[in-house]
Design an enzyme around this catalytic site. Sequence first.
Site, short mmCIF file in Angstrom:
data_model
loop_
_atom_site.label_atom_id
_atom_site.label_comp_id
_atom_site.label_asym_id
_atom_site.label_seq_id
_atom_site.Cartn_x
_atom_site.Cartn_y
_atom_site.Cartn_z
N GLU A 29 0.84 -1.21 0.00
CA GLU A 29 0.00 0.00 0.00
C GLU A 29 0.87 1.25 0.00
OE1 GLU A 29 -3.33 2.09 2.98
OE2 GLU A 29 -2.78 -0.02 3.22
N GLU A 40 -3.07 10.63 2.20
CA GLU A 40 -4.32 10.74 2.95
C GLU A 40 -4.42 12.11 3.60
OE1 GLU A 40 -6.18 6.76 4.39
OE2 GLU A 40 -4.17 6.88 5.27
#
Length: 349
Positions: free
Chosen positions: A148, A152
């Site tokens: 990943e 964010e």
Amino acid sequence: MFSLLSVVISLAAILPPVLGEYGFCGTGYYCLGGCDPISSYSLDSCKPSPVCHAANYTLSDTSRILSNYTYFNGNASEYDWVVQQGSIFNATSDGEPAIALTLTENNGGTLLSSTRYVHYGRITARLKTGRWAGVVTAFITMSSLKDEIDWEFPGNATTEGQTNFFWQGVIPQTTNGITETGLSDTYSNWHDFTIDWQPDTLAFLVDGNVTRTVKASDCVNNASGVIQYPNTPSRIQLSLWPAGVSTEPQGTIQWGGGLINWNDPDYVSAGHFYALFQSVSVQCNDTTPVNSSVTSYVYGSNVTLDTPSIAYSNATTLINNAGKLSGSNAVPGTLVSALFVLALVTQLL
């Protein structure tokens, strides 16, 4: 009379062969995006992953977005994106057409995933974030093995963004997350956020300017000697999700800016929170030049236990039974399997 062994064999023949993205076993579309080949019955239980194509995706053209991912049959030439959860709608901000991803108290947020994978490359998303405590805007890559890479934007901190990365879902003792500060208001202004993922380096950019660089050589686990650096084909995911709800761990709630205020005037007025995504551009950088006959990535036998090998393939990415459910009375395949098991056991008693 059936023996116990015959029962086991019969059950094994009908039980779903793959482990899907969220830990559910299944068949059909569970064999597509997010299907974990390592935890499934065999490495080839999951369908091959559609190979990367360089593209500039204008998200306001929703004809290339499938609103119900359970109808996706693996044809990445037909759809560029699938809505895995939640809902989207067309919007315009500062004269730029876009889509809005929504979050309501009941829908759990919205997740949009690309149908094609990237195995190294440069990906840029043009977006405007939310601005509400507990509401997280995200632009990430996610592999079937839980490699990943994240941009964010938690809560109401609209002059900050957070970059992070994970290898096979392992949570390190010391976080890889870094807060990028000094951004102009990410709710009011469009920004281009980039993940430049290469075999040896990972760079994060804002509006074309590098803010952080990670070297794969710096990601060695000293105990195991394994380089814990994202290295498997990944989908692009855009999302708006609720960190500030009571079901999340306290650390997640604090990271997201606190509990969500469902009485916020913005939410009461619109009936939802939202984030805007205008476009996504993809430049591929596969480790081997890809010719026109290559359709997909597949997992081969492990080079080592901790480093799955990736091969290029001309195998189909399609499944035969997606898109065949229709109407509210359709029965998922896993339920059919469960009913069959129940009937079988009843006959044996």
